[in-house]
Design a protein around this motif. Structure first.
Motif, PDB file in Angstrom:
ATOM      1  N   ASP A 267       0.846  -1.190   0.000  1.00 54.42           N
ATOM      2  CA  ASP A 267       0.000   0.000   0.000  1.00 54.42           C
ATOM      3  C   ASP A 267       0.886   1.247   0.000  1.00 54.42           C
ATOM      4  N   PRO A 268       0.877   2.049  -1.079  1.00 54.44           N
ATOM      5  CA  PRO A 268       1.734   3.242  -1.141  1.00 54.44           C
ATOM      6  C   PRO A 268       1.495   4.223   0.003  1.00 54.44           C
ATOM      7  N   GLU A 269       0.242   4.399   0.429  1.00 60.73           N
ATOM      8  CA  GLU A 269      -0.047   5.312   1.527  1.00 60.73           C
ATOM      9  C   GLU A 269       0.527   4.793   2.838  1.00 60.73           C
ATOM     10  N   GLU A 270       0.423   3.478   3.043  1.00 61.22           N
ATOM     11  CA  GLU A 270       1.001   2.888   4.246  1.00 61.22           C
ATOM     12  C   GLU A 270       2.524   2.978   4.204  1.00 61.22           C
ATOM     13  N   GLU A 271       3.084   2.862   3.025  1.00 58.45           N
ATOM     14  CA  GLU A 271       4.527   2.995   2.858  1.00 58.45           C
ATOM     15  C   GLU A 271       4.999   4.370   3.334  1.00 58.45           C
ATOM     16  N   VAL A 272       4.313   5.419   2.895  1.00 62.11           N
ATOM     17  CA  VAL A 272       4.660   6.782   3.310  1.00 62.11           C
ATOM     18  C   VAL A 272       4.479   6.946   4.810  1.00 62.11           C
ATOM     19  N   ARG A 273       3.380   6.417   5.351  1.00 60.50           N
ATOM     20  CA  ARG A 273       3.113   6.546   6.784  1.00 60.50           C
ATOM     21  C   ARG A 273       4.206   5.891   7.624  1.00 60.50           C
ATOM     22  N   GLN A 274       4.624   4.697   7.220  1.00 64.28           N
ATOM     23  CA  GLN A 274       5.647   3.995   7.987  1.00 64.28           C
ATOM     24  C   GLN A 274       6.999   4.706   7.906  1.00 64.28           C
ATOM     25  N   ILE A 275       7.325   5.239   6.739  1.00 66.30           N
ATOM     26  CA  ILE A 275       8.588   5.974   6.617  1.00 66.30           C
ATOM     27  C   ILE A 275       8.563   7.217   7.501  1.00 66.30           C
ATOM     28  N   ARG A 276       7.430   7.914   7.537  1.00 69.80           N
ATOM     29  CA  ARG A 276       7.309   9.077   8.415  1.00 69.80           C
ATOM     30  C   ARG A 276       7.516   8.689   9.879  1.00 69.80           C
ATOM     31  N   LEU A 277       6.924   7.554  10.274  1.00 74.59           N
ATOM     32  CA  LEU A 277       7.089   7.087  11.652  1.00 74.59           C
ATOM     33  C   LEU A 277       8.552   6.776  11.953  1.00 74.59           C
ATOM     34  N   PHE A 278       9.219   6.084  11.021  1.00 73.80           N
ATOM     35  CA  PHE A 278      10.640   5.800  11.213  1.00 73.80           C
ATOM     36  C   PHE A 278      11.423   7.102  11.414  1.00 73.80           C
ATOM     37  N   LEU A 279      11.224   8.048  10.518  1.00 71.28           N
ATOM     38  CA  LEU A 279      11.996   9.291  10.555  1.00 71.28           C
ATOM     39  C   LEU A 279      11.721  10.097  11.825  1.00 71.28           C
ATOM     40  N   SER A 280      10.517  10.002  12.365  1.00 74.53           N
ATOM     41  CA  SER A 280      10.178  10.752  13.575  1.00 74.53           C
ATOM     42  C   SER A 280      10.896  10.223  14.804  1.00 74.53           C
ATOM     43  N   GLN A 281      11.459   9.019  14.703  1.00 73.20           N
ATOM     44  CA  GLN A 281      12.111   8.386  15.849  1.00 73.20           C
ATOM     45  C   GLN A 281      13.633   8.515  15.833  1.00 73.20           C
ATOM     46  N   ASN A 282      14.153   9.347  14.933  1.00 70.22           N
ATOM     47  CA  ASN A 282      15.591   9.582  14.852  1.00 70.22           C
ATOM     48  C   ASN A 282      16.373   8.282  14.679  1.00 70.22           C
ATOM     49  N   PRO A 283      16.086   7.491  13.624  1.00 77.75           N
ATOM     50  CA  PRO A 283      16.736   6.185  13.462  1.00 77.75           C
ATOM     51  C   PRO A 283      18.193   6.316  13.031  1.00 77.75           C
ATOM     52  N   ALA A 284      18.935   5.232  13.241  1.00 73.58           N
ATOM     53  CA  ALA A 284      20.310   5.195  12.737  1.00 73.58           C
ATOM     54  C   ALA A 284      20.304   5.139  11.217  1.00 73.58           C
ATOM     55  N   GLY A 285      19.311   4.475  10.648  1.00 78.03           N
ATOM     56  CA  GLY A 285      19.209   4.360   9.199  1.00 78.03           C
ATOM     57  C   GLY A 285      17.931   3.632   8.841  1.00 78.03           C
ATOM     58  N   ILE A 286      17.633   3.580   7.553  1.00 79.99           N
ATOM     59  CA  ILE A 286      16.428   2.920   7.068  1.00 79.99           C
ATOM     60  C   ILE A 286      16.795   2.020   5.897  1.00 79.99           C
ATOM     61  N   LEU A 287      16.259   0.789   5.916  1.00 78.65           N
ATOM     62  CA  LEU A 287      16.380  -0.147   4.798  1.00 78.65           C
ATOM     63  C   LEU A 287      14.995  -0.327   4.196  1.00 78.65           C
ATOM     64  N   LEU A 288      14.888  -0.149   2.895  1.00 79.82           N
ATOM     65  CA  LEU A 288      13.611  -0.246   2.201  1.00 79.82           C
ATOM     66  C   LEU A 288      13.667  -1.358   1.170  1.00 79.82           C
ATOM     67  N   SER A 289      12.787  -2.344   1.308  1.00 81.21           N
ATOM     68  CA  SER A 289      12.749  -3.459   0.374  1.00 81.21           C
ATOM     69  C   SER A 289      11.463  -3.396  -0.434  1.00 81.21           C
ATOM     70  N   GLY A 290      11.596  -3.410  -1.766  1.00 84.19           N
ATOM     71  CA  GLY A 290      10.414  -3.409  -2.608  1.00 84.19           C
ATOM     72  C   GLY A 290       9.680  -2.099  -2.643  1.00 84.19           C
ATOM     73  N   LEU A 291      10.406  -0.979  -2.531  1.00 87.68           N
ATOM     74  CA  LEU A 291       9.792   0.344  -2.541  1.00 87.68           C
ATOM     75  C   LEU A 291       9.019   0.570  -3.833  1.00 87.68           C
ATOM     76  N   GLN A 292       7.839   1.182  -3.710  1.00 85.16           N
ATOM     77  CA  GLN A 292       6.988   1.409  -4.874  1.00 85.16           C
ATOM     78  C   GLN A 292       7.378   2.657  -5.674  1.00 85.16           C
ATOM     79  N   GLN A 293       8.310   3.449  -5.153  1.00 84.11           N
ATOM     80  CA  GLN A 293       8.844   4.601  -5.887  1.00 84.11           C
ATOM     81  C   GLN A 293       7.779   5.662  -6.197  1.00 84.11           C
ATOM     82  N   ARG A 294       6.844   5.889  -5.278  1.00 88.59           N
ATOM     83  CA  ARG A 294       5.873   6.961  -5.453  1.00 88.59           C
ATOM     84  C   ARG A 294       6.526   8.306  -5.132  1.00 88.59           C
ATOM     85  N   GLU A 295       5.975   9.380  -5.704  1.00 87.06           N
ATOM     86  CA  GLU A 295       6.599  10.703  -5.566  1.00 87.06           C
ATOM     87  C   GLU A 295       6.715  11.133  -4.109  1.00 87.06           C
TER      88      GLU A 295
END
Length: 345
Positions: free
Chosen positions: A109-137
């Motif tokens: 789900d592209p919308e869920e993809e964006v939501r989860q990335i936002r959640l990751f970024l809000s937590q000040n992560p060391a890094g993010i690994l993305l598998s199977g990204l849908q490449q939406r704008e």
């Protein structure tokens, strides 16, 4: 021996250090950078941490440092057999670091993809690994603005936003179909499931190889926008044989579908490998089916390991590579197809 405190009296890092007669920095280093503390002292500290019930405050650590020590991993389907191999690679590499993993599932789900990335970024992560990204704008804009390293496990025809590892799924599928053509098959069908970037690229590779051979036919394609499974493979073979009764081979977009095709072909009494079957991914069971499944080997473990290693290296100060890392693929001929140029009559 010090007694474990009640939950109401939270044990602090300083409490552990005082009980051992060492500094708080030494305790912190033993937990976060164990290789920098002697084995004897490290074992004493870990034993005391366990005994006193100390739980690190990762939220406070994130405020006091560059990141919270967590790698966020986002995948479209965490329970898929194919992704489990990637997860094993990620976990094998993280095991030798002081980082931890937080998984999330986008469910294609592209919308869920964006939501989860936002959640990751809000937590000040060391890094993010993305598998199977849908490449939406919207997703790409988030990644460009990320304050942490991001590594994508992608189809290499895409233009990744930053670091990436992967393979060319279109070329892998085309190579598999060319192998089937070399085996003497001509009415080669395609069976597919969930429509995401990788399945679209495999579909494209199949079509290109069939067009190049001058034998493309829409009736040879049966696809369903649904999660792939053995059951779906059985159902789609039934549909495909109705559409193309002279079908002599099937290329499946993954091994789950291919096993369903194999079971259904055996139920129908179709002679194998006179009726050919090829899967994709080379999952663990593929070499042990009866007969063993011809498939495309995708380096799933290496994808996870190399992506995580790349992220960890960048965190340690190494420069980020500018070009994607192509891990390649291999067609694995086995018992569900004829050998090339030796097809029996």
């Amino acid at each position: 021996m010090p007694q474990r405190r009640s939950r109401a009296a939270k044990v602090t890092l300083k409490d552990v250090a005082t009980s051992l007669g060492v500094s708080s920095i030494t305790v912190s280093r033993a937990l976060r950078e164990p290789e920098k503390v002697s084995e004897t002292l490290r074992e004493r500290i870990i034993a005391q941490v366990d005994d006193m019930g100390y739980v690190p405050d990762f939220a406070a650590r994130a405020l006091a440092s560059r990141h919270n020590g967590v790698i966020g991993v986002l995948a479209p389907a965490l329970t898929s057999h194919a992704h489990l191999g990637i997860m094993r690679g990620i976990e094998d590499r993280v095991r030798t670091s002081n980082l931890r993993i937080h998984y999330a599932n986008s469910r294609y789900d592209p919308e869920e993809e964006v939501r989860q990335i936002r959640l990751f970024l809000s937590q000040n992560p060391a890094g993010i690994l993305l598998s199977g990204l849908q490449q939406r704008e919207g997703t790409l804009e988030l990644l460009k603005a990320a304050s942490c390293p991001v590594v994508q496990i992608v189809d290499l025809h895409l233009t990744p936003s930053g670091m990436a590892v992967g393979i060319n799924h279109c070329e892998a599928a085309a190579s598999a179909v060319r192998h089937l053509l070399a085996c003497g098959y001509r009415r080669i069908g395609l069976i597919g499931g969930t429509i995401d970037v990788r399945s679209e690229r495999r579909h494209e590779g199949y079509c290109l190889a069939m067009q190049d051979a001058g034998i493309a036919d829409p009736a040879l394609i049966a696809s369903e926008e649904a999660p792939t499974s053995v059951q779906l493979g059985c159902q789609l073979l039934q549909r495909l044989r109705q559409q193309a009764p002279n079908l002599d081979c099937v290329f499946c977009q993954n091994d789950d579908l291919a096993m369903g095709v194999l079971f259904e072909a055996q139920r129908l009494g179709l002679p194998i490998p006179a009726f050919g079957i090829c899967g994709y991914n080379d999952l663990g069971f593929a070499a042990f089916s009866h007969p063993p499944l011809t498939t495309v080997r995708v380096p799933r473990f290496d994808m996870g390991y190399r992506a995580t290693d790349l992220l960890i290296r960048v965190l340690s100060g190494e420069p980020a590579p500018t070009d994607p890392i192509d891990l390649g693929f291999e067609v694995m001929p086995r018992g569900t197809t004829h050998p090339p140029d030796k097809r029996s009559a």
